[in-house]
Design a protein around this motif. Structure first.
Motif, short mmCIF file in Angstrom:
data_model
loop_
_atom_site.label_atom_id
_atom_site.label_comp_id
_atom_site.label_asym_id
_atom_site.label_seq_id
_atom_site.Cartn_x
_atom_site.Cartn_y
_atom_site.Cartn_z
N CYS A 29 1.41 0.00 -5.17
CA CYS A 29 0.15 -0.12 -4.44
C CYS A 29 -0.85 -0.83 -5.35
O CYS A 29 -0.98 -0.46 -6.52
CB CYS A 29 -0.34 1.28 -4.09
SG CYS A 29 -2.02 1.33 -3.45
N ARG B 205 -1.50 6.45 1.29
CA ARG B 205 -2.13 7.76 1.05
C ARG B 205 -3.60 7.71 1.48
O ARG B 205 -4.32 6.76 1.19
CB ARG B 205 -2.04 8.16 -0.43
CG ARG B 205 -0.61 8.34 -0.91
CD ARG B 205 -0.58 8.78 -2.37
NE ARG B 205 -1.46 7.93 -3.16
CZ ARG B 205 -2.36 8.41 -4.04
NH1 ARG B 205 -2.47 9.72 -4.25
NH2 ARG B 205 -3.11 7.59 -4.71
N GLN C 94 -3.96 -0.76 -5.41
CA GLN C 94 -5.15 -0.01 -5.75
C GLN C 94 -4.85 1.10 -6.76
O GLN C 94 -5.53 1.22 -7.76
CB GLN C 94 -5.79 0.57 -4.47
CG GLN C 94 -7.24 1.03 -4.61
CD GLN C 94 -7.43 2.34 -5.35
OE1 GLN C 94 -8.22 2.46 -6.28
NE2 GLN C 94 -6.67 3.35 -4.95
N CYS C 95 -3.83 1.91 -6.49
CA CYS C 95 -3.63 3.12 -7.30
C CYS C 95 -2.39 3.08 -8.17
O CYS C 95 -2.22 3.92 -9.04
CB CYS C 95 -3.60 4.35 -6.39
SG CYS C 95 -2.15 4.38 -5.33
N CYS D 22 -6.02 7.28 -1.24
CA CYS D 22 -6.07 5.91 -1.73
C CYS D 22 -6.96 5.06 -0.82
O CYS D 22 -7.73 4.23 -1.30
CB CYS D 22 -4.67 5.34 -1.81
SG CYS D 22 -4.62 3.66 -2.45
N TRP E 255 0.83 -1.21 0.00
CA TRP E 255 0.00 0.00 0.00
C TRP E 255 0.86 1.26 0.00
O TRP E 255 1.96 1.28 0.57
CB TRP E 255 -0.91 -0.01 1.24
CG TRP E 255 -1.95 1.07 1.23
CD1 TRP E 255 -2.67 1.50 0.17
CD2 TRP E 255 -2.36 1.87 2.34
NE1 TRP E 255 -3.53 2.51 0.55
CE2 TRP E 255 -3.34 2.76 1.87
CE3 TRP E 255 -1.99 1.92 3.68
CZ2 TRP E 255 -3.97 3.69 2.70
CZ3 TRP E 255 -2.60 2.84 4.51
CH2 TRP E 255 -3.59 3.72 4.02
N CYS E 256 0.32 2.31 -0.61
CA CYS E 256 1.04 3.58 -0.74
C CYS E 256 0.90 4.46 0.50
O CYS E 256 1.59 5.46 0.63
CB CYS E 256 0.50 4.33 -1.96
SG CYS E 256 -1.25 4.71 -1.80
#
Ligand SMILES: [Zn+2]
Length: 119
Positions: free
Chosen positions: A102, A50, A104-105, A53, A47-48
């Protein structure tokens, strides 16, 4: 007696940890994220970190859950949120700065994060 009590508590702790570990699944691509949540597991994802996010993860996991609804109508359609950034990070595969993204993004992933539905 004191000692026995400690032993019993240790056993319970070991079992609780085992159950928790069995319910945590490493997810390395978005396609697997919602199905894993739907199988009542927690997800460990690169994960990033953020906030934006996390909002998107929540929104997408809610929407995806709703579109999956015929499969299991009783499944809660709550979005997933981050539960913690574990101290003991998975090492297989490790997060490679600048390479691991990440799920997701697509931004650079910083650490593994544990995500789950909030009931
Ligand atoms: Zn992200």
């Amino acid at each position: 007696m004191e000692l026995l009590l400690h032993t019993i508590q240790d056993d319970m702790l070991v079992r609780a940890r085992k159950t928790l570990n069995e319910r945590v699944k490493m997810v390395l691509k978005w396609d697997d994220f919602v199905p894993t949540l739907n199988s009542k597991c927690l997800t460990m994802i690169p994960w990033c970190e953020r906030e934006e996010c996390e909002d998107q993860i929540k929104a997408r996991s809610t929407r995806d859950a709703i579109s999956d609804e015929p499969e299991d109508e009783k499944e809660p359609s709550m979005g997933a949120k981050s539960l913690c950034l574990p101290h003991h990070q998975p090492e297989d595969p490790p997060i490679v700065p600048g390479q691991t993204k990440c799920i997701q993004c697509g931004h650079d992933a910083k650490r593994y994060a544990l995500f789950g539905r909030s009931y």
